[in-house]
Each structure stands twice: as C-alpha cells, then as structure tokens.
Design a protein around this motif. Structure first.
Motif, PDB file in Angstrom:
ATOM      1  N   GLY A 140     -17.022 -21.755 -57.566  1.00  0.00           N
ATOM      2  CA  GLY A 140     -17.578 -21.674 -58.903  1.00  0.00           C
ATOM      3  C   GLY A 140     -16.661 -22.162 -60.014  1.00  0.00           C
ATOM      4  N   GLY A 141     -15.469 -22.658 -59.700  1.00  0.00           N
ATOM      5  CA  GLY A 141     -14.624 -23.123 -60.799  1.00  0.00           C
ATOM      6  C   GLY A 141     -13.319 -23.742 -60.351  1.00  0.00           C
ATOM      7  N   LEU A 142     -12.489 -24.015 -61.341  1.00  0.00           N
ATOM      8  CA  LEU A 142     -11.171 -24.588 -61.096  1.00  0.00           C
ATOM      9  C   LEU A 142     -10.248 -24.217 -62.241  1.00  0.00           C
ATOM     10  N   GLY A 143      -8.961 -24.500 -62.071  1.00  0.00           N
ATOM     11  CA  GLY A 143      -8.022 -24.151 -63.119  1.00  0.00           C
ATOM     12  C   GLY A 143      -6.620 -24.632 -62.835  1.00  0.00           C
ATOM     13  N   GLY A 144      -5.688 -24.114 -63.621  1.00  0.00           N
ATOM     14  CA  GLY A 144      -4.288 -24.471 -63.484  1.00  0.00           C
ATOM     15  C   GLY A 144      -3.395 -23.293 -63.802  1.00  0.00           C
ATOM     16  N   LEU A 145      -2.227 -23.280 -63.177  1.00  0.00           N
ATOM     17  CA  LEU A 145      -1.226 -22.245 -63.402  1.00  0.00           C
ATOM     18  C   LEU A 145       0.057 -22.921 -63.856  1.00  0.00           C
ATOM     19  N   MET A 146       0.557 -22.518 -65.011  1.00  0.00           N
ATOM     20  CA  MET A 146       1.783 -23.104 -65.550  1.00  0.00           C
ATOM     21  C   MET A 146       2.997 -22.530 -64.820  1.00  0.00           C
ATOM     22  N   PRO A 147       3.987 -23.392 -64.513  1.00  0.00           N
ATOM     23  CA  PRO A 147       5.203 -22.909 -63.862  1.00  0.00           C
ATOM     24  C   PRO A 147       6.146 -22.241 -64.858  1.00  0.00           C
ATOM     25  N   CYS A 148       7.111 -21.503 -64.330  1.00  0.00           N
ATOM     26  CA  CYS A 148       8.179 -20.910 -65.135  1.00  0.00           C
ATOM     27  C   CYS A 148       9.316 -21.920 -65.243  1.00  0.00           C
ATOM     28  N   LYS A 149      10.173 -21.722 -66.229  1.00  0.00           N
ATOM     29  CA  LYS A 149      11.312 -22.629 -66.395  1.00  0.00           C
ATOM     30  C   LYS A 149      12.407 -22.376 -65.374  1.00  0.00           C
ATOM     31  N   ALA A 150      12.606 -21.119 -64.997  1.00  0.00           N
ATOM     32  CA  ALA A 150      13.689 -20.783 -64.068  1.00  0.00           C
ATOM     33  C   ALA A 150      13.312 -19.539 -63.283  1.00  0.00           C
ATOM     34  N   PRO A 151      13.886 -19.382 -62.091  1.00  0.00           N
ATOM     35  CA  PRO A 151      13.594 -18.177 -61.308  1.00  0.00           C
ATOM     36  C   PRO A 151      14.227 -16.942 -61.930  1.00  0.00           C
ATOM     37  N   LEU A 152      13.606 -15.803 -61.673  1.00  0.00           N
ATOM     38  CA  LEU A 152      14.144 -14.519 -62.108  1.00  0.00           C
ATOM     39  C   LEU A 152      14.920 -13.936 -60.939  1.00  0.00           C
ATOM     40  N   THR A 153      16.216 -14.097 -60.958  1.00  0.00           N
ATOM     41  CA  THR A 153      17.028 -13.559 -59.870  1.00  0.00           C
ATOM     42  C   THR A 153      17.448 -12.155 -60.232  1.00  0.00           C
ATOM     43  N   PRO A 154      17.535 -11.230 -59.334  1.00  0.00           N
ATOM     44  CA  PRO A 154      17.383 -11.380 -57.883  1.00  0.00           C
ATOM     45  C   PRO A 154      15.932 -11.268 -57.421  1.00  0.00           C
ATOM     46  N   ASN A 155      14.986 -11.198 -58.345  1.00  0.00           N
ATOM     47  CA  ASN A 155      13.583 -10.988 -57.981  1.00  0.00           C
ATOM     48  C   ASN A 155      12.845 -12.311 -57.804  1.00  0.00           C
ATOM     49  N   HIS A 156      13.335 -13.140 -56.875  1.00  0.00           N
ATOM     50  CA  HIS A 156      12.741 -14.446 -56.632  1.00  0.00           C
ATOM     51  C   HIS A 156      12.481 -14.598 -55.129  1.00  0.00           C
ATOM     52  N   HIS A 157      11.320 -15.184 -54.798  1.00  0.00           N
ATOM     53  CA  HIS A 157      10.902 -15.300 -53.402  1.00  0.00           C
ATOM     54  C   HIS A 157      10.469 -16.738 -53.118  1.00  0.00           C
ATOM     55  N   LYS A 158      10.745 -17.210 -51.909  1.00  0.00           N
ATOM     56  CA  LYS A 158      10.233 -18.515 -51.455  1.00  0.00           C
ATOM     57  C   LYS A 158       8.991 -18.240 -50.614  1.00  0.00           C
ATOM     58  N   LEU A 159       7.897 -18.894 -50.947  1.00  0.00           N
ATOM     59  CA  LEU A 159       6.635 -18.680 -50.226  1.00  0.00           C
ATOM     60  C   LEU A 159       6.453 -19.732 -49.156  1.00  0.00           C
ATOM     61  N   GLY A 160       5.844 -19.324 -48.048  1.00  0.00           N
ATOM     62  CA  GLY A 160       5.478 -20.265 -46.992  1.00  0.00           C
ATOM     63  C   GLY A 160       4.281 -21.091 -47.418  1.00  0.00           C
ATOM     64  N   GLU A 161       4.031 -22.179 -46.709  1.00  0.00           N
ATOM     65  CA  GLU A 161       2.930 -23.068 -47.069  1.00  0.00           C
ATOM     66  C   GLU A 161       2.038 -23.283 -45.857  1.00  0.00           C
ATOM     67  N   ALA A 162       0.718 -23.245 -46.086  1.00  0.00           N
ATOM     68  CA  ALA A 162      -0.229 -23.493 -44.993  1.00  0.00           C
ATOM     69  C   ALA A 162      -1.460 -24.179 -45.564  1.00  0.00           C
ATOM     70  N   ARG A 163      -1.863 -25.265 -44.942  1.00  0.00           N
ATOM     71  CA  ARG A 163      -3.090 -25.956 -45.367  1.00  0.00           C
ATOM     72  C   ARG A 163      -4.306 -25.220 -44.809  1.00  0.00           C
ATOM     73  N   ALA A 164      -5.372 -25.310 -45.529  1.00  0.00           N
ATOM     74  CA  ALA A 164      -6.620 -24.651 -45.102  1.00  0.00           C
ATOM     75  C   ALA A 164      -7.215 -25.365 -43.912  1.00  0.00           C
TER      76      ALA A 164
END
Length: 164
Positions: free
Chosen positions: A140-164
């Motif tokens: 039903g829709g679409l959109g966009g998410l703006m990135p941050c300028k820098a990570p918030l350490t120590p609260n930063h995580h690397k996410l895995g990637e998987a195609r549908a």
C-alpha cells in the motif's frame, strides 16, 4: 488516518502539535506523513486534508529508486529503556536508550527500523549514498528513512542482510 493497517500518525511529529509535520497531508493522488527522519506515501486517504504549502516530500520520493527494494528486514536487536528521575522528585519515567544500526554501509536510528518493521510486507532497498534516504516499499505504499551522521557508540549494531 489509516490505510489498512498503516497508521500515518506514527510517521509524523505528532508530539509537537504546532509543527508543520505534526499531521499527515494529501497532495494530488497521495497522502503523506513525515517527521523529518522517516517519510511515507500511500494512495490518497479520504479525510486527510491538503495543505496550502505542503512539505516537499513528494519530490524527494519521486527522485528515489525503489527498483531494488527486495531486502527483508534483518533481525533487530530489542529496544532498550531505562528509568530516569523526573524533576528531582520520587517519580521516574521510562526513557528510550538511543541506538544506531549499520545497514549496507549507512547508519540509521534503531527505533525507526523497529517502526518500519510493523509495515505490512516491508521490503528495504539500498542506500545509494551514505547521506541519502534508504528506500522501502510496503503493501500500500513506499517511503524513505534518513540516515544518521555517525553511530552512537557503544550502542551501535551491525545488521545482517538477506534478500527476499
């Protein structure tokens, strides 16, 4: 202000009622919502009014490439909260601990990934440049998410990637 199970108010700056982005708006065939960090467009919803000077979200969306939105939402770390004192009294409130995630080389606020995760049939795209929005599509829709300028350490995580 809903379209099927999508409530546009979640994507607004609703806690600031005097702000331009405090409520959804319509333009031509679409209704929009944004809080300056995330923005969505859905087919026009009856009852969502037009504005004399709407935010320029439609042009941003038209400039984005949604062709490769075929990535599944990765497994997300849970949001973390802490209790903070209020006004030096005996009362406390629940506060969200700010965390960031690395998705395909760009940095994003974890809370917005959790918000997007509620969208039906969500598929993420690629952020072509670190400072450009991450495209996404959903039922039903679409959109966009703006990135941050820098990570918030120590609260930063690397996410895995998987195609549908």
């Amino acid at each position: 202000m809903t379209l099927s199970s999508v409530d546009l108010l979640y994507f607004t700056d609703y806690d600031r009622p005097d702000h331009l982005l405090a409520s959804p708006w319509s333009e031509a065939d679409f209704s929009y919502a944004s809080n300056n960090h995330v923005f969505v467009r859905v087919p026009r919803i009856a009852g969502v009014p037009e504005r004399e000077c709407p935010p320029d979200v439609g042009r941003q969306i038209d400039a984005m490439d949604f062709a490769d939105c075929d990535w599944e939402m990765p497994r997300l770390p849970p949001l973390q909260f802490l209790m903070e004192p209020v006004d030096a009294g005996d009362q406390t409130c629940l506060a969200l601990i700010r965390e960031t995630v690395d998705w395909q080389g760009a940095i994003f606020d974890l809370r917005y990934f959790h918000l997007l995760n509620w969208l039906p049939n969500l598929r993420l795209g690629r952020s072509r440049r670190k400072h450009k929005p991450l495209p996404f599509v959903f039922a039903g829709g679409l959109g966009g998410l703006m990135p941050c300028k820098a990570p918030l350490t120590p609260n930063h995580h690397k996410l895995g990637e998987a195609r549908a």
